[in-house]
Design a protein around this motif. Structure first.
Motif, mmCIF file in Angstrom:
data_model
loop_
_atom_site.group_PDB
_atom_site.id
_atom_site.type_symbol
_atom_site.label_atom_id
_atom_site.label_comp_id
_atom_site.label_asym_id
_atom_site.label_seq_id
_atom_site.Cartn_x
_atom_site.Cartn_y
_atom_site.Cartn_z
ATOM 1 N N GLY A 58 1.010 -1.360 -0.411
ATOM 2 C CA GLY A 58 0.003 0.202 0.118
ATOM 3 C C GLY A 58 0.468 0.972 0.027
ATOM 4 N N ASN A 59 0.638 1.981 0.420
ATOM 5 C CA ASN A 59 0.980 3.805 0.591
ATOM 6 C C ASN A 59 2.314 3.541 1.410
ATOM 7 O OD1 ASN A 59 -0.867 4.625 -2.057
ATOM 8 N ND2 ASN A 59 -2.122 5.807 -0.569
ATOM 9 N N ASN A 60 2.136 2.530 2.409
ATOM 10 C CA ASN A 60 2.886 3.054 3.700
ATOM 11 C C ASN A 60 4.282 2.463 3.062
ATOM 12 O OD1 ASN A 60 4.880 1.448 6.231
ATOM 13 N ND2 ASN A 60 3.806 2.986 6.877
ATOM 14 N N GLY A 61 4.114 1.487 2.059
ATOM 15 C CA GLY A 61 5.058 0.228 1.118
ATOM 16 C C GLY A 61 5.659 1.959 -0.182
ATOM 17 N N GLY A 62 4.851 3.328 -0.631
ATOM 18 C CA GLY A 62 5.516 4.195 -1.299
ATOM 19 C C GLY A 62 5.522 4.400 -0.490
ATOM 20 N N ASP A 63 5.529 4.741 0.389
ATOM 21 C CA ASP A 63 6.685 6.321 1.102
ATOM 22 C C ASP A 63 8.188 5.248 1.407
ATOM 23 O OD1 ASP A 63 4.450 7.570 1.922
ATOM 24 O OD2 ASP A 63 3.981 6.680 3.678
ATOM 25 N N GLY A 64 8.695 3.934 1.710
ATOM 26 C CA GLY A 64 9.391 3.877 1.684
ATOM 27 C C GLY A 64 10.160 2.985 0.245
ATOM 28 N N PHE A 119 3.367 -2.339 6.306
ATOM 29 C CA PHE A 119 1.728 -1.846 7.084
ATOM 30 C C PHE A 119 1.876 -0.290 7.705
ATOM 31 C CE2 PHE A 119 1.794 -6.194 6.182
ATOM 32 C CZ PHE A 119 0.678 -6.727 5.075
ATOM 33 N N GLY A 120 0.982 0.001 7.464
ATOM 34 C CA GLY A 120 0.726 1.296 8.262
ATOM 35 C C GLY A 120 -0.902 1.231 8.760
ATOM 36 N N SER A 121 -1.663 2.223 9.171
ATOM 37 C CA SER A 121 -2.674 2.979 8.518
ATOM 38 C C SER A 121 -3.679 1.974 7.786
ATOM 39 C CB SER A 121 -3.254 4.345 8.479
ATOM 40 O OG SER A 121 -3.585 4.441 7.688
ATOM 41 N N GLY A 122 -3.110 1.023 6.941
ATOM 42 C CA GLY A 122 -4.515 0.210 6.298
ATOM 43 C C GLY A 122 -4.161 -0.898 6.764
ATOM 44 N N LEU A 123 -3.473 -1.199 7.568
ATOM 45 C CA LEU A 123 -3.818 -2.773 8.403
ATOM 46 C C LEU A 123 -4.894 -2.619 8.484
ATOM 47 C CD1 LEU A 123 -1.305 -5.077 8.983
ATOM 48 C CD2 LEU A 123 -1.769 -3.916 11.428
ATOM 49 N N SER A 124 -5.182 -4.207 8.234
ATOM 50 C CA SER A 124 -6.928 -5.055 8.537
ATOM 51 C C SER A 124 -7.081 -5.974 8.917
ATOM 52 C CB SER A 124 -7.580 -4.819 7.190
ATOM 53 O OG SER A 124 -6.982 -5.327 6.156
ATOM 54 N N ARG A 125 -5.812 -7.192 9.110
ATOM 55 C CA ARG A 125 -6.276 -8.091 9.370
ATOM 56 C C ARG A 125 -4.207 -8.300 9.890
ATOM 57 N NH1 ARG A 125 -6.567 -7.738 4.050
ATOM 58 N NH2 ARG A 125 -4.809 -9.024 3.575
ATOM 59 N N PRO A 126 -4.228 -9.129 10.772
ATOM 60 C CA PRO A 126 -2.947 -9.560 11.298
ATOM 61 C C PRO A 126 -1.802 -10.346 9.988
ATOM 62 C CG PRO A 126 -4.383 -10.953 12.216
ATOM 63 C CD PRO A 126 -5.456 -10.448 11.451
ATOM 64 N N LEU A 127 -0.863 -9.841 10.026
ATOM 65 C CA LEU A 127 0.500 -10.047 9.538
ATOM 66 C C LEU A 127 1.073 -11.425 9.567
ATOM 67 C CD1 LEU A 127 1.636 -7.482 10.179
ATOM 68 C CD2 LEU A 127 3.915 -8.227 10.452
ATOM 69 N N VAL A 148 7.449 3.450 10.313
ATOM 70 C CA VAL A 148 7.391 4.474 9.963
ATOM 71 C C VAL A 148 5.777 4.739 9.186
ATOM 72 C CG1 VAL A 148 6.752 5.490 6.679
ATOM 73 C CG2 VAL A 148 8.761 5.004 7.889
ATOM 74 N N ASP A 149 4.819 5.549 10.361
ATOM 75 C CA ASP A 149 4.102 5.238 10.498
ATOM 76 C C ASP A 149 3.044 5.375 11.560
ATOM 77 O OD1 ASP A 149 1.514 7.299 10.481
ATOM 78 O OD2 ASP A 149 0.081 6.535 8.696
ATOM 79 N N LEU A 150 3.116 3.461 11.337
ATOM 80 C CA LEU A 150 3.484 2.945 12.618
ATOM 81 C C LEU A 150 4.159 1.261 13.154
ATOM 82 C CD1 LEU A 150 -0.470 2.468 12.763
ATOM 83 C CD2 LEU A 150 0.618 3.647 14.585
HETATM 84 N N1 LIG Z 1 -3.367 9.635 4.791
HETATM 85 C C1 LIG Z 1 -2.460 9.795 4.330
HETATM 86 O O1 LIG Z 1 -3.044 11.120 4.378
HETATM 87 C C2 LIG Z 1 -1.040 9.761 4.412
HETATM 88 C C3 LIG Z 1 -1.116 9.366 3.773
HETATM 89 N N2 LIG Z 1 0.316 8.019 3.689
HETATM 90 C C4 LIG Z 1 0.700 6.350 4.134
HETATM 91 O O2 LIG Z 1 0.352 5.348 3.469
HETATM 92 C C5 LIG Z 1 -0.188 5.201 4.888
HETATM 93 C C6 LIG Z 1 -2.037 4.107 4.004
HETATM 94 O O3 LIG Z 1 -1.547 3.738 3.465
HETATM 95 P P1 LIG Z 1 -2.893 2.128 2.612
HETATM 96 O O4 LIG Z 1 -4.209 2.836 3.440
HETATM 97 O O5 LIG Z 1 -2.492 2.109 1.290
HETATM 98 O O6 LIG Z 1 -2.596 0.759 3.457
HETATM 99 P P2 LIG Z 1 -0.957 0.351 3.588
HETATM 100 O O7 LIG Z 1 -0.277 0.841 3.517
HETATM 101 O O8 LIG Z 1 -1.114 0.116 5.621
HETATM 102 O O9 LIG Z 1 -1.376 -0.649 3.551
HETATM 103 C C7 LIG Z 1 -2.724 -1.522 3.018
HETATM 104 C C8 LIG Z 1 -2.659 -2.717 2.129
HETATM 105 O O10 LIG Z 1 -2.245 -3.268 2.876
HETATM 106 C C9 LIG Z 1 -3.359 -4.470 2.419
HETATM 107 N N3 LIG Z 1 -3.324 -5.695 3.808
HETATM 108 C C10 LIG Z 1 -3.601 -5.245 5.271
HETATM 109 N N4 LIG Z 1 -3.217 -5.816 6.266
HETATM 110 C C11 LIG Z 1 -2.636 -6.747 5.586
HETATM 111 C C12 LIG Z 1 -1.633 -8.151 5.659
HETATM 112 N N5 LIG Z 1 -2.344 -8.185 7.517
HETATM 113 N N6 LIG Z 1 -1.384 -8.651 5.290
HETATM 114 C C13 LIG Z 1 -1.442 -8.277 3.490
HETATM 115 N N7 LIG Z 1 -1.785 -7.215 3.009
HETATM 116 C C14 LIG Z 1 -2.382 -6.448 3.895
HETATM 117 C C15 LIG Z 1 -4.008 -3.919 2.117
HETATM 118 O O11 LIG Z 1 -5.139 -4.851 1.645
HETATM 119 C C16 LIG Z 1 -3.855 -2.782 1.328
HETATM 120 O O12 LIG Z 1 -3.834 -3.552 0.217
HETATM 121 C C17 LIG Z 1 -0.283 5.168 6.248
HETATM 122 O O13 LIG Z 1 0.376 4.474 6.735
HETATM 123 C C18 LIG Z 1 1.531 6.426 5.463
HETATM 124 O O14 LIG Z 1 2.548 5.663 5.707
HETATM 125 C C19 LIG Z 1 1.777 8.992 2.984
HETATM 126 O O15 LIG Z 1 2.174 8.446 2.046
HETATM 127 C C20 LIG Z 1 1.623 9.833 3.069
HETATM 128 C C21 LIG Z 1 0.238 10.131 2.897
#
Ligand SMILES: NC(=O)C1=CN([C@@H]2O[C@H](COP(=O)(O)OP(=O)(O)OC[C@H]3O[C@@H](n4cnc5c(N)ncnc54)[C@H](O)[C@@H]3O)[C@@H](O)[C@H]2O)[C@@H](O)CC1
Ligand SMILES: [K+]
Length: 466
Positions: A58-64, A119-127, A148-150
């Motif tokens: 996700g975008n947490n990876g993008g930050d990476g 993973f950051g704030s998009g974590l939805s389930r255990p790793l 990064v983030d969490l």
């Molecule tokens: N909201 C904002 O304003 C900003 C957010 N940013 C970054 O974006 C992050 C959030 O991005 P995302 O919403 O893309 O979330 P994450 O990057 O945390 O990951 C979500 C992705 O992981 C998958 N996923 C979730 N739990 C999983 C698990 N246990 N095993 C395998 N896959 C799993 C989801 O299906 C989704 O594809 C923030 O933590 C931060 O790092 C930054 O880029 C800057 C701005």
């Protein structure tokens, strides 16, 4: 002095992102700001050593990927490991701009800093087990871990750990603080937390906030002991606890502190006035501006009677320790609970929730529902401290020294809270000033402190907050 800072849930953070996008800032631009801001901290921690960035989908990876490219451009040796392909446009774009290789496993990885962008704030389930073991393997091969983030595996909104989570040295909150940065058990893996800003946040997203340091004041010229604050402590069976609370109280702003007890505790400060005799009559003194009951009170019928008399006194009152086990709807009947401030630790909070029929799972939920149900202000203390009232946003506080996990420090806290209340502060201000004074006193008292040192350190803490 910085102001209070907002604490946003994952959904609120996403809503903020949408507002910023509507204002014309692209997700790629937000990611650039977040990644470059985070890279600055990683750069300092790396001190020229090799860095590994673990990127998720996700975008947490993008930050990476942004962090990796920024550090690489500054001459660091950077390895990127991505066990999953990017799934968002912004993350794909960031990866396309990364000029190095991308590995899929930990083979050969190691170095100074591991940057956790799985993973950051998009974590939805255990790793998944393979992801958890990859993080653990990489964590063991690096000297420092920056999340990064969490930290990956931490739930944003309640700080739960979804499985084993690597303990980080530094966590970089992106854009805004999240509840997990202030709540247990997440606090035990977050390490030092720093905020990386990505632009001004819209005002409407401040449902929760972290309380900044208060600015305390000196007594007014012309002040006398009663005008500064006259507080009473209702003593009970165990003299030691009331003594600690009394000592903290005399040092925390009140002009006059009286302990209602049959005899003086063995090492009571000389400034403490002891009054024995009829409690109801003593509490009828109209000059009293705050009361404290609970430390050392006991839980007997006599203790319950004292609590009933104290509640009837119609004075701002702090209720702690044993008194929290006695409190119930019968005692609160006909009482204006908005002038009551309770200071439960985890066990006391659970017991109160049982008494008042509150079936919440989380500390925040328990504190908020208890405040809403009873009208009292709830200072839920512990390694993570929360302040909840029926009519104001919940406040978080920066974590204090872990040395505070020691007998009697809660008695010191309740003495400080009541002392601040006696000076005329409202419940919220008195409680937040006390939380800061207590944390600052712990810094002054230093490692291996005992509660006696903590109480004695309050004047120096006070001086630092003037
Ligand atoms: N909201 C904002 O304003 C900003 C957010 N940013 C970054 O974006 C992050 C959030 O991005 P995302 O919403 O893309 O979330 P994450 O990057 O945390 O990951 C979500 C992705 O992981 C998958 N996923 C979730 N739990 C999983 C698990 N246990 N095993 C395998 N896959 C799993 C989801 O299906 C989704 O594809 C923030 O933590 C931060 O790092 C930054 O880029 C800057 C701005
Ligand atoms: K992360």
């Amino acid at each position: 002095m910085p102001g209070n800072e907002p604490v946003l849930t994952a959904a609120q953070m996403r809503a903020v992102e949408q507002v910023l996008i509507a204002q014309g800032v692209s997700v790629d631009e937000l990611m650039r700001r977040a990644g470059e801001g985070a890279a600055e901290w990683v750069w300092r921690m790396a001190a020229g050593g090799p860095v590994t960035v673990l990127c998720g989908p996700g975008n947490n990876g993008g930050d990476g990927y942004v962090i990796a490219q920024t550090l690489c451009a500054r001459g660091l040796s950077v390895r990127v490991i991505a066990p999953m392909e990017p799934t968002t446009d912004a993350a794909r774009n960031a990866r396309a701009r990364w000029t190095g290789d991308v590995m899929t496993d930990a083979d050969g990885a190691g170095g100074r800093v591991l940057v956790d962008c799985l993973f950051g704030s998009g974590l939805s389930r255990p790793l998944l087990p393979e992801h958890a073991s990859l993080v653990a393997e990489l964590a063991a091969r690096h000297q420092r871990i920056v999340a990064v983030d969490l930290p990956s595996g931490v739930a944003t909104d309640d700080g739960a750990l979804l499985g084993d989570v690597a303990r980080c040295d530094l966590t970089l909150a992106l854009g805004a603080w999240k509840p997990a940065h202030f709540l247990m058990p997440a606090l035990s893996v977050v390490g030092t937390a720093k905020l990386v800003t990505i632009g001004a946040l819209p005002d409407e997203f401040g449902a929760l906030f972290v309380k900044s340091a208060p600015r305390l004041s000196v007594p007014e010229r012309g002040a006398h002991k009663y005008s500064r604050g006259f507080m009473g402590i209702v003593g009970g069976e165990m003299a030691g606890a009331a003594q600690l609370a009394s000592k903290a109280a005399v040092y925390s702003g009140a002009g006059y502190v009286k302990l209602f007890a049959d005899e003086a505790p063995p090492n009571a400060p000389s400034a403490l006035v002891i009054e024995s005799g009829d409690l109801a009559q003593a509490l009828g003194d109209k000059r009293l501006s705050a009361l404290l009951i609970g430390p050392g009170l006991g839980r007997s019928d006599a203790a319950r009677d004292k609590l009933a008399i104290t509640l009837e006194a119609n004075v701002a009152t702090v209720i702690d320790a044993d008194a929290l086990h006695l409190l119930d709807d019968d005692l609160l009947e006909g009482i204006d609970a908005t002038r009551l401030l309770i200071t439960p630790h985890e066990g006391e909070l659970n017991s109160l929730c049982e008494t008042f029929g509150i079936a919440e799972e989380t500390k925040r939920g328990k504190a908020e529902y208890l405040a809403a149900r009873t009208g009292m202000t709830v200072l839920a203390k512990g390694p993570d401290t929360l302040l909840a009232t029926p009519d104001a946003p919940t406040m978080f506080f920066p974590p204090a020294a872990t040395w505070l996990a020691s007998a009697g420090t809660g008695d010191v806290l309740s003495g400080i809270v009541a002392s601040r209340l006696s000076t005329g502060k409202n419940s919220l201000d008195a409680a937040s000033e006390a939380i800061w004074l207590h944390a600052e006193a712990a810094r002054v008292a230093g490692p291996a402190l005992i509660a006696d040192d903590l109480a004695a350190a309050v004047p120096k803490a006070y001086a630092r907050l003037l």
